[in-house]
Design an enzyme around this catalytic site. Structure first.
Site, PDB file in Angstrom:
ATOM      1  N   TYR A   1     -10.757   2.357  15.722  1.00 32.48           N
ATOM      2  CA  TYR A   1      -9.923   2.654  14.506  1.00 32.48           C
ATOM      3  C   TYR A   1      -9.877   4.253  14.396  1.00 32.48           C
ATOM      4  O   TYR A   1      -8.723   4.774  14.307  1.00 32.48           O
ATOM      5  CB  TYR A   1     -10.143   2.099  13.253  1.00 32.48           C
ATOM      6  CG  TYR A   1      -9.193   2.548  12.068  1.00 32.48           C
ATOM      7  CD1 TYR A   1      -8.004   2.098  12.022  1.00 32.48           C
ATOM      8  CD2 TYR A   1      -9.848   3.346  10.977  1.00 32.48           C
ATOM      9  CE1 TYR A   1      -7.311   2.580  10.963  1.00 32.48           C
ATOM     10  CE2 TYR A   1      -9.185   3.889   9.996  1.00 32.48           C
ATOM     11  CZ  TYR A   1      -7.826   3.437   9.978  1.00 32.48           C
ATOM     12  OH  TYR A   1      -7.009   3.947   8.999  1.00 32.48           O
TER      13      TYR A   1
ATOM     14  N   GLY B   1       0.682  -1.253   0.101  1.00 36.67           N
ATOM     15  CA  GLY B   1       0.052  -0.051   0.107  1.00 36.67           C
ATOM     16  C   GLY B   1       0.785   1.387   0.012  1.00 36.67           C
ATOM     17  O   GLY B   1       1.682   1.469  -0.884  1.00 36.67           O
TER      18      GLY B   1
END
Ligand code: NDP
Ligand code: 8X3
Length: 253
Positions: free
Chosen positions: A153, A15
């Site tokens: 998160y 990524g």
């Protein structure tokens, strides 16, 4: 910055981290690439070494002792890190708070926050001593805009945002810059890690031109390559097809 840079990227096995390493390699920048999957780091180093000096550094950012050991034994030429890209991180699950896994919550906090803080605290004194450096933290739009299932998160990314601003407050005038890059949905391995299901992960990006890893790498590279008197505090970027939710009102019937 004027002299050649040494850039350390965490989470370089995939990524944004991998794309950031590739972006800096195009400039011939000296690179340290870190992550847990040593085979991917070796492969990346093989691929980028014709373009830039590169040192693979297998580590788990959650393991403070291992991180201290790894950073104190960097080979000559790589030991003075100018730019730390704190990118390693993950989201796990999308369950509402009362059903979410406490183990997964702890893993997100340990990676996204504790690991990022440890990396920063170990490398910062050298940057301050040399009067030059740059810490780039990868936050998220999830740290600003809540969504169902984002619970811990999003909270870890709010920490990254505020930690970045507080670092600025401490480091102002030291020659060490701090930037928080806060992307929205981007098509990487992120959703596969979060959902542990290839089909569901693919569906996240269906019908959307999401950000790509290169878009985020460009933002990181741009912030780092501004002249030394410019500090880019925060960059928030999103796919054109993504925006914020309205407030939710649950009406009694
Ligand atoms: P990927 O899953 O593709 O990459 C995550 C990287 O983090 C991997 O290289 C992984 O390496 C590394 N990593 C995870 N845990 C650890 C650990 N304990 N120690 C060292 N490295 C670790 O996702 P992205 O590239 O999308 O994510 C990069 C960052 O961007 C994360 O912080 C994420 O939260 C954030 N982000 C992602 C968005 C998105 O939509 N994709 C949007 C906004 C922010 P390995 O497994 O080899 O250790
Ligand atoms: C990742 C972006 O919107 O999936 O940080 O939480 S989002």
């Amino acid at each position: 910055m004027t002299a050649p840079l040494t850039v350390l990227v965490t989470g370089a096995t995939s990524g944004f981290g991998e794309a950031t390493a590739e972006r800096f390699a195009r400039d011939g920048t000296r690179l340290i690439v870190a992550g847990r999957r040593a085979d991917r780091l070796e492969e990346l180093a093989r691929r980028l070494s014709p373009h830039a000096p590169i040192h693979p550094l297998p580590l788990d950012v959650r393991d403070r002792v291992a991180v201290e050991r790894a950073l104190s034994s960097l080979p000559a030429g790589f030991a003075e890190v100018d730019v730390l890209v704190n990118n390693a991180g993950l989201a796990l699950g999308l369950e509402p708070a009362h059903r979410a896994s406490l183990d997964e919550w702890e893993q997100m906090i340990d990676t996204n926050n504790r690991g990022l803080v440890v990396m920063t605290r170990i490398l910062l004194p050298g940057m301050v001593e040399r009067g030059r450096g740059h810490v780039v933290n990868v936050g998220s739009v999830a740290g600003t805009y809540p969504y169902p299932g984002g619970n811990v998160y999003g909270a870890t990314k709010a920490f990254v945002h505020q930690f970045s601003l507080n670092l600025r407050a401490d480091l102002v005038g030291s020659g060490v810059r701090v930037t928080c890059v806060e992307p929205g949905m981007a098509d990487t391995e992120f959703s596969l890690v979060r959902l542990k299901d290839a089909e569901r992960a693919r569906a996240v990006y269906q019908g959307v031109t999401a950000l790509g890893a290169d878009d985020v790498a460009d933002a990181i590279h741009w912030a780092v390559t501004r002249p030394p008197h410019v500090n880019v505090n925060v960059i928030e970027l999103m796919a054109e097809q993504q925006a914020f939710s309205p407030f939710t009102v649950k009406r009694r019937t």
